[in-house]
Design an enzyme around this catalytic site. Structure first.
Site, short mmCIF file in Angstrom:
data_model
loop_
_atom_site.label_atom_id
_atom_site.label_comp_id
_atom_site.label_asym_id
_atom_site.label_seq_id
_atom_site.Cartn_x
_atom_site.Cartn_y
_atom_site.Cartn_z
N ARG A 29 5.69 0.64 -1.17
CA ARG A 29 4.51 1.21 -0.51
C ARG A 29 3.76 2.03 -1.55
O ARG A 29 4.38 2.72 -2.38
CB ARG A 29 4.92 2.11 0.66
CG ARG A 29 5.35 1.35 1.91
CD ARG A 29 4.19 0.59 2.55
NE ARG A 29 4.56 -0.14 3.75
CZ ARG A 29 4.91 -1.42 3.79
NH1 ARG A 29 4.96 -2.14 2.68
NH2 ARG A 29 5.18 -2.01 4.95
N GLU A 57 -4.96 2.18 -0.19
CA GLU A 57 -4.87 0.74 0.01
C GLU A 57 -5.76 0.38 1.19
O GLU A 57 -5.61 1.01 2.25
CB GLU A 57 -3.41 0.36 0.30
CG GLU A 57 -3.20 -1.14 0.32
CD GLU A 57 -1.72 -1.53 0.41
OE1 GLU A 57 -0.91 -1.02 -0.40
OE2 GLU A 57 -1.42 -2.34 1.29
N HIS A 114 -1.26 -6.55 -2.04
CA HIS A 114 -0.16 -6.46 -1.06
C HIS A 114 0.21 -7.84 -0.51
O HIS A 114 0.07 -8.11 0.69
CB HIS A 114 -0.51 -5.49 0.08
CG HIS A 114 0.71 -4.92 0.75
ND1 HIS A 114 0.75 -3.67 1.31
CD2 HIS A 114 1.95 -5.45 0.96
CE1 HIS A 114 1.94 -3.44 1.83
NE2 HIS A 114 2.69 -4.52 1.64
C1 DGY Z 1 6.17 -5.61 4.66
O1 DGY Z 1 6.34 -6.57 5.42
O2 DGY Z 1 6.39 -4.44 4.99
C2 DGY Z 1 5.70 -5.92 3.28
O3 DGY Z 1 5.16 -4.81 2.69
C3 DGY Z 1 4.77 -7.10 3.26
O4 DGY Z 1 4.54 -7.51 1.95
#
Ligand code: DGY
Length: 336
Positions: free
Chosen positions: A246, A275, A296
């Protein structure tokens, strides 16, 4: 309330999931490219008397959203991460919360490696160089970078994805260090079966001794800002940082200074803070020489995204039927 339960979906998920949902529910999908405002989600849930909500990691599912429809039985996120959902509020209201663990482990580990390799071997810079018409001749000093094979990989967080990233190091004959809240003998054993001898070390030692550091922690109050100025300064000047967890786990300003002043060589980010990262964000001035960013896409393989969509339908159906969810975020967070 309509006889067929209504499910509100905040974005177009893969068709296979929508088809499964449509078999049992009236499905209302927000079909715009950009996400709906939080207030819009609240309004739609209330108007529809929705019993189910399918959301994404970019939706802020707070107590107000959870209270919007009195009939809401289940919220299912199209992600393994659930830091965008107020789990305590959901538990209090008796709303089931589903997520998609497991299925995206290997796909996300592949992406972490793609970023690691890209940063080491400077492939984005190489592409840009050719595209710019600068490739005049073979160059002994052209786009040199560190070796990946034989280097030391430091994995921060040895959960499913961290372990999958560490496992891949076997093919590169790397030394593997890991840090976590405590030593993980079972994970070490799992890795040993693949010929990876993973050593548990304190975080500061991992940062000081790793050529490549890959982050695999969930976002919590404890991990927000985990990698800041002190941590980046501890890393060797030649080190590469990879983040597929994250964005908030890394202090963006500190990383900016680190790239500016050469505390580390390069960073590969699939997640950012903020983001989405605007193209004119100050840190983007380092790209691609020092920074490679992907939007992402850790879980973005066709097979994985389809399976995630199916899991959404399975979770939601169980939640609306009042059955235990196959993949409950409340259970996994210790709230159930
Ligand atoms: C999630 O599913 O939490 C991931 O970050 C997706 O890439």
């Amino acid at each position: 309330m309509s006889e067929t339960p209504i499910v509100y979906v905040t974005r177009e998920i893969p068709e296979v999931g929508l088809e499964r949902l449509r078999e049992r529910y009236e499905v209302v999908v927000w079909d715009e490219k950009l996400p709906p405002e939080k207030s819009h989600i609240e309004t739609r849930l209330a108007e529809l008397d929705a019993e189910g909500l399918v959301c994404l990691l970019s939706d802020d599912i707070d107590a107000d959203v959870l209270a919007a429809s009195p009939d809401l039985e289940a919220v299912c996120t199209f992600s393994v991460g659930y830091d965008h959902i107020d789990l305590a509020a959901a538990a209090e209201r008796g709303i089931a919360v589903g997520h998609t663990p497991g299925v995206l482990t290997e796909t996300t580990a592949d992406l972490a490696w793609a970023l690691l390799m890209t940063c080491a071997r400077r492939t984005v810079e190489g592409h840009d160089y050719v595209e710019a018409g600068e490739w005049g001749t073979w160059g002994p000093r052209l786009l040199t970078g560190p070796d990946v094979h034989g280097a030391t990989l430091g994995v921060v967080g040895l959960g499913n994805i961290g372990t999958a990233v560490a496992r891949r190091a076997a093919g590169f004959e790397m030394d593997v260090l890991y840090t976590a809240r405590s030593r993980k003998p079972e994970r070490e054993g799992e890795l040993a079966e693949f010929g990876v001898d993973a050593s548990y070390v304190e975080r500061d030692d991992l940062l000081a001794e790793s050529d490549f550091v890959s982050l695999h922690v969930p976002l919590t109050a404890e991990t927000a800002g985990l990698i800041g100025e002190d941590e980046l300064r501890r890393m060797p000047d030649e080190a590469v940082l990879v983040n597929t967890s994250r964005g908030e786990v890394v202090d963006t300003d500190a990383l900016d200074s680190a790239l500016d002043e050469g505390w580390i060589t390069r960073a590969g980010l699939d997640v950012t803070d903020p983001e989405p990262l605007p193209a004119d964000h100050p840190i983007m001035r380092h790209a691609p020489e020092r920074l490679v960013v992907t939007p992402h896409v850790g879980s973005a393989s066709i097979g994985t995204r389809n399976r995630m969509a199916e899991m959404i339908a399975e979770n939601l159906t169980a939640g609306i039927d009042g059955e235990p969810l196959p993949n409950s975020a409340l259970r996994d967070a210790g709230l159930e």
